[in-house]
Design a protein around this motif. Structure first.
Motif: not given
Length: 204
Positions: A2-9, A24-28
């Motif tokens: 939900g925070m955009g730190l992990i994706s899945k496929y 992405q941590l900086v963006r968060l």
């Protein structure tokens, strides 16, 4: 995710989770900082209404206490937020005691906030240290603050500060227990402002 730190496929009959770039941590954090700024702006707009709700129906004075230097800082922030642009503060200041309590803590932010709201002040200042008096005179902001100096031995021996606003009296103590007290009463503030004016007009 939900925070955009992990994706899945999906890979065959497996679901694979992949960590996103550390950027992405900086963006968060940037997003959280922006959200916090927005929350602060909303609170600043709402605070006067909340303060009005806190007043009792029969207009009895409201007294609140603040402990330690952190409490005094909180009280100062409240003073800034509740003041209107162009307000005048009337102040009594024990400069040596205040300097000893705050030490080298940055006071520039507090001054910038006052200037940003165009808050003016008249201050009666007691100072023992010649060096501190020179420092106060050198950093005087004539556009925003008028100062008159008095004797700490004869005229103002207290180690407490007082600020009189339109409907509040704010007192900070720097000896024994450091802390502050805010009295919310338009009538009391008006009386103290008139007493201050009498003292101010009798000083050179």
């Amino acid at each position: 995710m939900g925070m955009g730190l992990i994706s899945k496929y999906t890979e065959g009959d497996k679901t694979v989770f992949v960590a996103e770039s550390p950027n992405q941590l900086v963006r968060l954090l940037d997003k959280r900082e922006k959200d916090l700024d927005n929350n602060r702006k909303e609170l600043n707009e709402l605070l006067p209404k909340l303060q009005a709700y806190m007043k009792s129906s029969d207009e009895r004075p409201v007294v609140r206490y603040y402990a330690g230097l952190d409490g005094i800082q909180t009280m100062r922030n409240e003073m800034i937020m509740l003041s209107k642009p162009g307000d005048i503060w009337y102040q009594m200041a024990a400069a040596d005691a205040m300097k000893a309590a705050f030490g080298n803590m940055d006071q520039a932010t507090y001054k910038k906030q006052r200037r940003a709201k165009r808050i003016e002040s008249r201050a009666i200042v007691a100072v023992r240290s010649p060096e501190l008096r020179k420092e106060l005179e050198a950093t005087a902001e004539k556009r925003w603050a008028e100062r008159k100096f008095v004797s700490p031995q004869k005229q103002y021996t207290s180690d407490a500060n007082m600020t009189i606003m339109s409907d509040r009296i704010v007192i900070s103590t720097y000896s024994d227990k450091v802390g502050g007290m805010l009295v919310e009463s338009e009538a009391a503030a008006k009386m103290m402002a008139e007493l201050f004016e009498m003292a101010w007009n009798n000083l050179e």
